[in-house]
Design an enzyme around this catalytic site. Structure first.
Site, mmCIF file in Angstrom:
data_model
loop_
_atom_site.group_PDB
_atom_site.id
_atom_site.type_symbol
_atom_site.label_atom_id
_atom_site.label_comp_id
_atom_site.label_asym_id
_atom_site.label_seq_id
_atom_site.Cartn_x
_atom_site.Cartn_y
_atom_site.Cartn_z
ATOM 1 N N CYS A 80 0.823 -1.211 0.000
ATOM 2 C CA CYS A 80 0.000 0.000 0.000
ATOM 3 C C CYS A 80 0.860 1.265 0.000
ATOM 4 C CB CYS A 80 -1.005 -0.027 1.151
ATOM 5 S SG CYS A 80 -2.329 1.196 0.952
ATOM 6 N N HIS A 178 -3.983 -4.800 -0.043
ATOM 7 C CA HIS A 178 -3.494 -5.333 1.228
ATOM 8 C C HIS A 178 -3.601 -6.852 1.216
ATOM 9 C CE1 HIS A 178 -2.963 -1.645 3.597
ATOM 10 N NE2 HIS A 178 -3.908 -1.156 2.831
ATOM 11 N N GLU A 180 -2.655 -8.865 3.367
ATOM 12 C CA GLU A 180 -2.999 -9.318 4.721
ATOM 13 C C GLU A 180 -4.484 -9.159 5.021
ATOM 14 O OE1 GLU A 180 -1.661 -6.464 3.951
ATOM 15 O OE2 GLU A 180 -2.164 -4.885 5.389
#
Lengths: 196, 242
Positions: A80, A178, A180
């Site tokens: 990001c 992202h 994650e």
């Protein structure tokens, strides 16, 4: 899963826990550190980032990390804002960034809502970090600035314009989304990074 | 999910709390079901309870690989820093922003607009939409539309709009008001309050032009399944992640 020493660069730029937890779910205890030696000796480095670009660059400067990051030799994954800071400059706060990718980060025009927030599909996938990912797969984006498509683009995404969803140059990898926070698709991408 | 002491509760018109289960367990369940994002609102956020909320955020972040927002009792950049460090992706602010609008720009500058969600509870009285605080109990005299435009200018990254007239009624979202807000600002608008059936969600996207729709009880009490809802929305040509 390969056991290895993964270091997440800590420069007070948010969301570091989420990345750490994502590796924990994969059975890897990542180290969160701002220590240059620890970062330099890692098998893999994660350069995360949530926040405002000029503030984040200042924070890198205060932690004396600006020269270190472009000089790293092991695989590095920017996420990001991390990805945007790996570019030359960004329109956010008119900030000079790390200059790893030869491109300037731009702000989305207001033709649609900004930030680009939510799940979107990837396109023009070029393997490597994105092995096994299909164009129909969704990843999670939250950003108001974007990296234009360049030679180093390994995945693109469409929102207002076609922009770089992921980049790679030598040992430097980056994704705008992202991983994650991108469900099972993100897990696969993090596994790919671990297995590089 | 409205959270009190680590458990989710959902009020009907913001009174009459009913227990809908363990927050972490529910979060994992919803992620698996295909929820795109979760919102936790700590409805009893007091200073003593802050620690409980941070612990909950940590537990959720450990468990979850989809984004989530945390709100309730946030009034300073320090509060936000603690929650983001615990693993929250975004924070939602409400009363503190009404009392001190400068907070929005402070947060946007420090953490980026993308993690600043402005939650607005509003009630329509005699045709005028007014901002309310304290779960709809405290009138502010502030016009809803003026407040939202100001919040965008100050740097809010997203609007979570709850119509107190619709919340808990299960008669559908406040679509006429939603479309007005959605066309007024250039940041995403989340519709909240009033979901009762799957058509209501489609209406919020098509008529209300919402960017996202939020619901609690219809999911908590398994009246609507998320997989079925997403399949239904897809048949209505609304882009969804399945």
């Amino acid at each position: 899963m390969k056991k290895q020493n993964i270091v997440i660069i800590d420069y007070d730029a948010g969301n570091i826990q989420s990345v750490k937890y994502a590796f924990e779910r994969l059975g890897i205890t990542a180290i969160v550190s701002k220590d240059k030696e620890v970062i330099r000796n890692a098998d893999k480095v994660i350069f995360p980032g949530v926040g405002e670009a000029s503030w984040a660059m200042n924070s890198l400067k205060e932690n004396d990390l600006i020269d270190l990051i472009p000089d790293l030799k092991q695989p590095v994954l920017g996420i990001c804002l991390g990805m945007q800071l790996m570019c030359e400059t960004t329109e956010e706060g008119n900030t000079k960034a790390l200059g790893i990718f030869p491109v300037s980060v731009k702000r989305f025009t207001n033709e649609q809502k900004v930030p680009h927030m939510g799940w979107n599909q990837l396109d023009d996938l070029k393997g490597g970090l994105l092995n096994g990912i299909k164009p129909s797969d969704f990843t999670y984006f939250v950003h108001s600035y974007y990296v234009p498509v360049i030679e180093e683009t390994i995945a693109s995404c469409d929102y207002i314009v076609s922009f770089s969803a992921a980049l790679q140059k030598d040992n430097f990898y980056a994704c705008q989304f992202h991983p994650e926070k991108s469900g099972d698709v993100g897990v696969k991408i993090l596994e790919n990074f671990i297995n590089l | 999910m409205d959270v009190k002491d680590g458990r989710t509760v959902k009020g009907v018109n913001f009174v009459d709390l009913r227990d809908a289960g363990d927050a972490v367990e529910l979060a994992a369940y919803y992620a698996e079901q295909g929820a795109d994002e979760l919102v936790f609102l700590d409805i009893t956020a007091t200073h003593e309870k802050r620690k409980t909320l941070v612990e909950l955020v940590q537990k959720v972040a450990k468990e979850l690989n989809i984004p989530f927002t945390v709100g309730g009792g946030i009034s300073t950049p320090e509060d936000v820093g603690v929650l983001l460090n615990a693993g929250a992706d975004k924070v939602s602010i409400n009363s503190a922003a009404v009392r001190n609008p400068q907070l929005i720009s402070d947060l946007a500058k420090r953490f980026g607009s993308q993690c600043v969600v402005l939650a607005v509870d509003a009630k329509c009285v005699d045709g005028n939409w007014e901002v309310y605080l304290n779960g709809g109990r405290l009138s502010t005299g502030i016009d809803l539309f003026e407040w939202i435009v100001k919040a965008e200018q100050l740097g809010a990254g997203e609007i979570l709009f709850t119509s107190m007239n619709h919340d808990g009624t299960k008669n559908g979202f406040a679509n006429e008001t939603l479309v007005k807000i959605s066309e007024m600002v250039n940041i995403p608008v989340i519709a909240s309050g009033g979901a009762g059936n799957m058509e209501h969600f489609a209406d919020a996207f098509i008529e209300g032009k919402a960017d996202a729709a939020l619901a609690a009880s219809v999911f908590h009490f398994k009246e609507i399944g998320i997989p079925e809802l997403k399949k239904y929305l897809k048949t209505k040509n609304i882009p969804v992640r399945i």
